[in-house]
Design an enzyme around this catalytic site. Structure first.
Site, PDB file in Angstrom:
ATOM      1  N   ARG A  11      40.101  30.591  17.658  1.00  0.00           N
ATOM      2  CA  ARG A  11      38.968  29.740  18.308  1.00  0.00           C
ATOM      3  C   ARG A  11      37.833  30.371  18.362  1.00  0.00           C
ATOM      4  O   ARG A  11      36.767  29.759  18.736  1.00  0.00           O
ATOM      5  CB  ARG A  11      39.586  29.713  19.941  1.00  0.00           C
ATOM      6  CG  ARG A  11      40.718  28.665  20.219  1.00  0.00           C
ATOM      7  CD  ARG A  11      39.969  27.157  20.660  1.00  0.00           C
ATOM      8  NE  ARG A  11      40.586  26.125  20.242  1.00  0.00           N
ATOM      9  CZ  ARG A  11      41.421  25.572  21.358  1.00  0.00           C
ATOM     10  NH1 ARG A  11      40.925  25.915  22.631  1.00  0.00           N
ATOM     11  NH2 ARG A  11      42.040  24.663  21.250  1.00  0.00           N
TER      12      ARG A  11
ATOM     13  N   GLU B 135      38.617  31.509  24.976  1.00  0.00           N
ATOM     14  CA  GLU B 135      38.430  32.547  24.111  1.00  0.00           C
ATOM     15  C   GLU B 135      37.226  32.862  23.447  1.00  0.00           C
ATOM     16  O   GLU B 135      36.775  34.012  23.229  1.00  0.00           O
ATOM     17  CB  GLU B 135      39.374  32.367  22.898  1.00  0.00           C
ATOM     18  CG  GLU B 135      40.926  32.316  23.020  1.00  0.00           C
ATOM     19  CD  GLU B 135      41.579  31.240  23.942  1.00  0.00           C
ATOM     20  OE1 GLU B 135      40.714  30.432  23.873  1.00  0.00           O
ATOM     21  OE2 GLU B 135      42.416  31.186  24.472  1.00  0.00           O
TER      22      GLU B 135
ATOM     23  N   LYS C 172      53.545  22.791  40.234  1.00  0.00           N
ATOM     24  CA  LYS C 172      54.389  23.273  38.878  1.00  0.00           C
ATOM     25  C   LYS C 172      55.712  23.611  39.472  1.00  0.00           C
ATOM     26  O   LYS C 172      55.966  24.209  40.447  1.00  0.00           O
ATOM     27  CB  LYS C 172      53.593  24.376  38.406  1.00  0.00           C
ATOM     28  CG  LYS C 172      53.664  24.601  37.010  1.00  0.00           C
ATOM     29  CD  LYS C 172      52.554  25.697  36.420  1.00  0.00           C
ATOM     30  CE  LYS C 172      53.005  25.819  35.104  1.00  0.00           C
ATOM     31  NZ  LYS C 172      52.013  26.616  34.288  1.00  0.00           N
TER      32      LYS C 172
HETATM   33  C1  TPP Z   1      43.543  28.207  23.321  1.00  0.00           C
HETATM   34  C2  TPP Z   1      44.890  28.610  23.951  1.00  0.00           C
HETATM   35  N1  TPP Z   1      44.590  29.508  24.937  1.00  0.00           N
HETATM   36  C3  TPP Z   1      45.860  30.087  25.793  1.00  0.00           C
HETATM   37  C4  TPP Z   1      46.926  29.220  25.727  1.00  0.00           C
HETATM   38  C5  TPP Z   1      48.147  29.559  26.465  1.00  0.00           C
HETATM   39  N2  TPP Z   1      48.594  28.855  27.343  1.00  0.00           N
HETATM   40  C6  TPP Z   1      49.733  27.832  27.419  1.00  0.00           C
HETATM   41  S1  TPP Z   1      49.748  27.149  28.708  1.00  0.00           S
HETATM   42  C7  TPP Z   1      48.500  27.610  29.545  1.00  0.00           C
HETATM   43  C8  TPP Z   1      48.066  27.262  30.886  1.00  0.00           C
HETATM   44  C9  TPP Z   1      47.714  26.154  30.804  1.00  0.00           C
HETATM   45  O1  TPP Z   1      47.368  25.824  32.210  1.00  0.00           O
HETATM   46  P1  TPP Z   1      47.221  24.110  32.795  1.00  0.00           P
HETATM   47  O2  TPP Z   1      46.616  23.359  31.708  1.00  0.00           O
HETATM   48  O3  TPP Z   1      46.767  24.156  33.953  1.00  0.00           O
HETATM   49  O4  TPP Z   1      48.727  23.473  32.581  1.00  0.00           O
HETATM   50  P2  TPP Z   1      49.960  24.001  33.612  1.00  0.00           P
HETATM   51  O5  TPP Z   1      50.894  24.904  32.794  1.00  0.00           O
HETATM   52  O6  TPP Z   1      49.376  24.422  34.766  1.00  0.00           O
HETATM   53  O7  TPP Z   1      50.604  22.441  33.673  1.00  0.00           O
HETATM   54  C10 TPP Z   1      47.846  28.749  28.621  1.00  0.00           C
HETATM   55  C11 TPP Z   1      46.803  29.673  28.993  1.00  0.00           C
HETATM   56  C12 TPP Z   1      46.960  28.077  24.986  1.00  0.00           C
HETATM   57  N3  TPP Z   1      47.951  27.470  24.800  1.00  0.00           N
HETATM   58  N4  TPP Z   1      45.759  27.790  24.038  1.00  0.00           N
END
Ligand code: TPP
Length: 642
Positions: free
Chosen positions: A406, A378, A288
């Site tokens: 959710r 969630e 990242k």
């Molecule tokens: C249902 C839901 N819960 C929480 C989030 C908040 N959120 C946005 S990006 C993220 C992390 C995603 O991690 P990953 O899929 O590994 O992607 P990366 O950012 O590491 O590339 C979270 C928790 C969301 N977008 N949707």
């Protein structure tokens, strides 16, 4: 201001322009794309680390696949900046996330290249599988469907549901697992450990080599590739039996792990995988923030969405204020939870993957065993909290209002029907701002107030938030208690006042008036206060009531209001249908009062992204909108019936 793209990037107006690029040009394009993202985000803000981490993957995908015929589905979508820039939105990219500008997430109505709209996580495999099975049915056998999902998003239950389904389909689905070991905060859970094991295990590396040797041969065999795969598949499976692979066990062919930053290797691999039919997963290891020193060296959480920064020094811009500022609501939540938990050993904090976003990280740091990140889950967070409550613990489950959508059935089935005393803190209630409609906390008042055994509260300021939390942790045998508060700052600088118990269901009168009463719920009530103050300067006295609770609603206070006023305005930072204003109307009908009630709130439509104040203005419930509504009501000639 348009940022000048690099020479090669300037020639790319659609993915077709990528097709003829040679290996060196692909590398150059990645460099220029990365720089363009850095240049833009440093000035205009937005998500950052995730898009940098998939630059090579994005270029390789658009080089190999034929979008929009082939369907590329991004999970969450915060990492799709490169995709947007390569698919015709380079010259408007500086408008990203601004009011009237392009969205920070893929959006079907924005571009034909955005195969599926996103914002919430863990949807990509389901959506891409739906597309793949539709293509099968419609005999578009050559169409490719690719879901790109992060290791964080893979912790979401929906992703597992989709894997379970994909494994028994023979559809043309490629899942790219973008594994950077990070969610917004460090990724959590057993799956994370599993992915690390797969990446580092000797057995898997051996297997990986075999698979890559195979893939190396595949390109040469062209159409016969499928046959060759089948022939040696049994061989691979026997290797797998020695150490079972989660994905293979679910009947998905597993490839990798590969270095997601080697664009030409990615191109070769994707070209090979294109020829392998059926559901398959490619495990890519990425970093990242890749390619931007300060992000790679610093905290990935900070660089997830850092705001604007100096791209040369990596210094993140911070607003400097001359006077002390009110804190963010999320920080008041985080600090208050810690304070309460230090006194009440029954309190447990629960967050689904938002320790930083909710500020529960403060409690996690001090009391790691009492504040739990359950992953992007969630539904699980809610039922897990219900389980804790059955044992006499006091869960504070913090979920952003829009993500709580959710877990609606869990709230009903596992909490309300069983009448369990779970506390919900809904952050980002109301307009989320630049994240837009997928993140607006528009519906929670409506979706919670119709549930039995649910208390629905919203503080107008930080002190009230503290007192609501304090009240929620006092011994209570039943009823869920939800407290909604917005993104951003409160209004009181000296907010750390001694706790006071609140009477559940009691509102308050803030000021009396002559003809019109404004009834508000939550932080948005501060706009109404401002309106009252402004009109007072013109000798117009407007009454203002802060109801504090939508459920149970303060009926005594409402009787007082309806007996005194025949012109009423309700204001809420939530959808107007079924919300706070509706509760007031229901009361009016049930008690046969007769008044003109003007409801202000989020209209029945998708409200796009923008600054919160811009959206409040658009929806006519900022100071100007409330004042306008008040003045219009003042002009109305309404007979007073009571
Ligand atoms: C249902 C839901 N819960 C929480 C989030 C908040 N959120 C946005 S990006 C993220 C992390 C995603 O991690 P990953 O899929 O590994 O992607 P990366 O950012 O590491 O590339 C979270 C928790 C969301 N977008 N949707």
């Amino acid at each position: 201001m348009l940022i000048t793209p690099g020479k090669l990037l300037a020639t790319i107006t659609s993915p077709a322009d990528l097709k003829g690029l040679d290996a060196a040009q692909l590398v150059q394009l990645c460099d220029e794309l990365r720089q363009f993202i850095i240049d833009n985000v440093s000035i205009y803000g937005g998500h950052f680390g995730a898009s940098l981490g998939v630059v090579e993957m994005t270029v390789a995908l658009h080089h190999v696949f034929n979008a929009p015929y082939d369907q590329i589905v991004w999970d969450v979508g915060h990492q799709a900046y490169g995709h947007k820039i390569l698919t015709g939105r380079r010259d408007v990219f500086h408008t990203n996330r601004f009011y009237g500008g392009i969205s920070g997430f893929p959006k079907r109505k924005e571009s034909e290249y955005d195969a599926f709209g996103v914002g919430h996580s863990s949807t990509s495999i389901s959506a891409a599988l739906g597309m793949a099975m539709a293509s099968q049915y419609l005999k578009n056998e050559d169409r490719q469907h690719i879901a790109i999902i992060g290791d964080g998003a893979l912790t979401g239950g929906m992703a597992f549901e989709a894997l379970n389904h994909a494994g028994v389909s023979d559809s043309n689905l490629l899942i790219i697992l973008n594994d950077n070991c990070m969610s917004i905060d460090p990724n959590v859970g057993a799956l994370k450990d599993y992915l690390t094991d797969v990446t580092t295990s000797k057995a898997y590396n051996k297997l990986k080599d075999e698979v890559w040797n195979l893939l190396g041969k595949l390109s040469k065999f062209g159409k016969n590739a499928q046959e060759i795969v089948s022939k040696i598949e049994n061989g691979i499976k026997s290797t797998l039996l020695t150490q079972s692979n989660l994905f293979e066990s679910l009947n998905l062919r597993y490839f990798g792990p590969v270095d997601g930053h080697d664009v030409n290797h990615m191109v070769a691999v994707l070209n090979d995988l294109k020829n392998i039919k059926g559901p398959k997963i490619l495990h890519c290891v990425t970093v990242k923030g890749k390619g931007y020193g300060p992000a790679e060296a610093g905290s990935a959480t900070t660089w997830h969405a850092p705001g604007t920064f100096d791209k040369i020094t990596g210094e993140i811009h911070k607003k400097i204020h001359e006077t002390p500022q009110p804190p963010k609501y999320q920080d008041v939540f985080g600090l208050t939870l810690l304070e309460l938990a230090q006194k009440n050993d029954k309190i447990i904090g629960i967050t689904p993957a938002m320790p930083s976003g909710s500020s529960m990280n403060k409690m996690m740091k001090e009391m790691p065993d009492r504040a739990i990140d359950v992953g992007i889950a969630e539904q699980h967070a809610v039922t897990f909290s219900a389980g804790l409550a059955t044992q006499g613990l006091i869960p504070f489950c913090n979920i952003y209002s829009s993500f709580m959508q959710r877990a609606y059935d869990q709230v009903i089935h596992d909490v309300c029907i069983q009448n369990l005393p779970v506390n919900f803190c809904l952050d980002r209630a109301g307009f989320a701002g630049a994240d837009g409609p997928t993140h607006h906390g528009a519906y929670d008042i409506t979706y919670f107030r119709c549930l039995p055994n649910m208390i629905v509260a919203a503080p107008m300021n930080e002190v009230e938030l503290r007192n609501m939390m304090y009240t929620a942790q006092l011994p209570r045998k039943e009823k869920a208690f939800s407290i909604r508060y917005p993104r951003g700052q409160g209004v009181i600088t000296e907010w750390k006042m001694p706790f006071e118990k609140m009477e559940i269901g009691k509102g308050r009168k803030l000021r009396g008036g002559d003809e019109v009463a404004i009834l508000t719920i939550g932080h948005i009530g501060n706009y109404a206060s401002a309106v009252c103050e402004r009109l007072e300067l013109r000798n117009i006295a407007i009454a203002h009531y802060d109801l504090r609770f939508v459920k149970p609603i303060d009926e005594e206070l409402l009787h007082e209001i309806f007996l005194a006023y025949s012109k009423i305005i309700t204001v809420e930072d939530g959808c107007i249908q079924g919300g706070f204003g509706s509760a007031v109307l229901e009361f009016m009908a049930d008690h046969q009062y007769n008044a003109v009630v003007k409801r202000l709130g989020i209209p029945d439509q998708v409200v796009e992204h923008g600054e919160q104040h811009e959206l409040h203005h658009e929806c006519n419930f900022d100071v100007a909108g409330i004042e306008q509504a008040t003045l219009s009501l003042l002009e109305l000639n309404v007979p007073k019936l009571h």
